[in-house]
Each structure stands twice: as structure tokens, then as C-alpha cells.
Design an enzyme around this catalytic site. Structure first.
Site, PDB file in Angstrom:
ATOM      1  CG  HIS A 205     -11.748  -3.560 -13.258  1.00  0.00           C
ATOM      2  ND1 HIS A 205     -11.185  -2.612 -12.449  1.00  0.00           N
ATOM      3  CD2 HIS A 205     -13.280  -3.082 -12.883  1.00  0.00           C
ATOM      4  CE1 HIS A 205     -12.153  -1.690 -11.916  1.00  0.00           C
ATOM      5  NE2 HIS A 205     -13.066  -1.891 -12.526  1.00  0.00           N
TER       6      HIS A 205
ATOM      7  CG  HIS B  15      -8.299  -3.253  -2.395  1.00  0.00           C
ATOM      8  ND1 HIS B  15      -9.168  -2.338  -3.368  1.00  0.00           N
ATOM      9  CD2 HIS B  15      -8.210  -2.652  -1.251  1.00  0.00           C
ATOM     10  CE1 HIS B  15      -9.460  -1.294  -2.648  1.00  0.00           C
ATOM     11  NE2 HIS B  15      -8.900  -1.414  -1.323  1.00  0.00           N
TER      12      HIS B  15
ATOM     13  CG  ASN C  13     -12.674  -0.671   3.465  1.00  0.00           C
ATOM     14  OD1 ASN C  13     -12.843  -1.208   4.562  1.00  0.00           O
ATOM     15  ND2 ASN C  13     -11.175  -0.198   3.339  1.00  0.00           N
TER      16      ASN C  13
ATOM     17  CG  ASP D  83      -2.202   1.063   1.247  1.00  0.00           C
ATOM     18  OD1 ASP D  83      -3.180   0.410   0.950  1.00  0.00           O
ATOM     19  OD2 ASP D  83      -1.671   2.200   1.225  1.00  0.00           O
TER      20      ASP D  83
HETATM   21  P1  AMP Z   1      -9.781   1.323   0.020  1.00  0.00           P
HETATM   22  O1  AMP Z   1      -9.985   2.296   1.031  1.00  0.00           O
HETATM   23  O2  AMP Z   1     -10.222   0.018   0.723  1.00  0.00           O
HETATM   24  O3  AMP Z   1     -10.423   1.434  -1.454  1.00  0.00           O
HETATM   25  O4  AMP Z   1      -8.201   1.294   0.000  1.00  0.00           O
HETATM   26  C1  AMP Z   1      -7.478   1.839  -1.199  1.00  0.00           C
HETATM   27  C2  AMP Z   1      -5.941   1.766  -0.567  1.00  0.00           C
HETATM   28  O5  AMP Z   1      -5.221   1.846  -1.996  1.00  0.00           O
HETATM   29  C3  AMP Z   1      -5.616   2.521   0.354  1.00  0.00           C
HETATM   30  O6  AMP Z   1      -5.018   2.346   1.482  1.00  0.00           O
HETATM   31  C4  AMP Z   1      -4.701   3.336  -0.540  1.00  0.00           C
HETATM   32  O7  AMP Z   1      -3.578   3.882   0.301  1.00  0.00           O
HETATM   33  C5  AMP Z   1      -4.143   2.544  -1.420  1.00  0.00           C
HETATM   34  N1  AMP Z   1      -3.326   2.973  -2.866  1.00  0.00           N
HETATM   35  C6  AMP Z   1      -4.113   4.157  -3.493  1.00  0.00           C
HETATM   36  N2  AMP Z   1      -3.388   4.290  -4.473  1.00  0.00           N
HETATM   37  C7  AMP Z   1      -2.387   3.367  -4.588  1.00  0.00           C
HETATM   38  C8  AMP Z   1      -1.215   3.051  -5.539  1.00  0.00           C
HETATM   39  N3  AMP Z   1      -1.049   3.785  -6.391  1.00  0.00           N
HETATM   40  N4  AMP Z   1      -0.423   2.139  -4.915  1.00  0.00           N
HETATM   41  C9  AMP Z   1      -0.639   1.449  -3.895  1.00  0.00           C
HETATM   42  N5  AMP Z   1      -1.599   1.692  -2.895  1.00  0.00           N
HETATM   43  C10 AMP Z   1      -2.677   2.757  -3.220  1.00  0.00           C
HETATM   44 ZN    ZN Z   2      -9.108  -2.222 -12.001  1.00  0.00          ZN
END
Ligand code: AMP
Ligand code: ZN
Length: 104
Positions: free
Chosen positions: A47, A97, A84, A31
Site C-alpha cells: 500500500h 495505480h 492521477n 477497472d
Molecule cells: P483514480 O481516479 O485514478 O483514483 O482511479 C480510480 C479507478 O478505480 C477508477 O477508474 C474506478 O473506476 C476504479 N475502481 C474503483 N473501485 C474499483 C474496484 N472495486 N475494482 C476495480 N476498479 C475500481
Molecule cells: Zn491499499
């Protein structure tokens, strides 16, 4: 592949992101904004906007199997997982994810 999806771009290799682990249908990367000393994301390569759209028991099993394998690989025995689903539940990236959070 969804053209405007950041995780699809990561999975396609657009940013040269290192994968901590990979299976036929899943990838794991760190992350970008870690909320714990270990914070990885397990994604299907295909996706799906969220868990609500996945009707594939094999893929759902593979995602959890990937959690087991990547934590074993890095020697992380104690960890929390989180999915989430939906904006109101805090989902920000609409590519399914599983968060893996550990204090190692
Ligand atoms: P969610 O709130 O469950 O959708 O989590 C999205 C997660 O993706 C967050 O913890 C972000 O920090 C992470 N995130 C967003 N953009 C990136 C990226 N480019 N590379 C890695 N993690 C990311
Ligand atoms: Zn995607």
C-alpha cells in the site's frame, strides 16, 4: 495493507477479483468502470497512497515493466497510461495505480 483501502482488499483476494497479470510486487486487474474498451489498473501489492509516497526505484521500474508485460500478454500495442496523483488531479482511490487505456 491498509484496512480501509479497497485495492488492498482486492489484492488480498477478499472479492475474488481476477488478476489479468501478476508479478512479485505488482498486480493488474480490470477497472470496474471502464472508460475505454481496455481499461486495466496496475498496482503495487504494497500500500502506497499515491506516487508521492514511493521512494523505491526498483518498484517504480517494476510497475512500468508490468505495463509492458501485461499489454504484450493481451496483444495491446497501442495504449495510454495515466497516474492521477492527489484529489485535485482526480485521484479517487488512494492506493497507487497506473491506468492502462486501450481501444482494442
Ligand atoms: P483514480 O481516479 O485514478 O483514483 O482511479 C480510480 C479507478 O478505480 C477508477 O477508474 C474506478 O473506476 C476504479 N475502481 C474503483 N473501485 C474499483 C474496484 N472495486 N475494482 C476495480 N476498479 C475500481
Ligand atoms: Zn491499499
Amino acid at each position: 495493507m491498509s484496512e480501509d483501502c479497497i485495492f488492498c482488499k482486492i489484492i488480498r483476494g477478499d472479492f475474488g477479483t481476477e488478476f489479468v497479470y501478476e508479478t512479485d510486487n505488482t498486480v493488474v486487474f480490470n477497472d470496474i468502470n471502464p472508460k475505454a474498451p481496455v481499461h486495466m489498473l496496475v498496482c503495487p501489492k504494497k500500500h502506497y497512497p499515491s506516487l508521492n509516497e514511493v521512494d523505491n526505484k526498483d518498484l517504480l521500474g517494476e510497475l512500468l515493466q508490468t505495463v509492458r508485460e501485461v499489454t504484450k500478454k493481451i496483444g495491446l500495442k497501442s495504449y495510454r497510461t495515466q497516474i492521477n496523483t492527489g484529489r485535485e488531479a482526480g485521484q479517487e482511490v488512494f492506493h497507487l495505480h497506473i491506468h492502462i487505456l486501450g481501444n482494442k
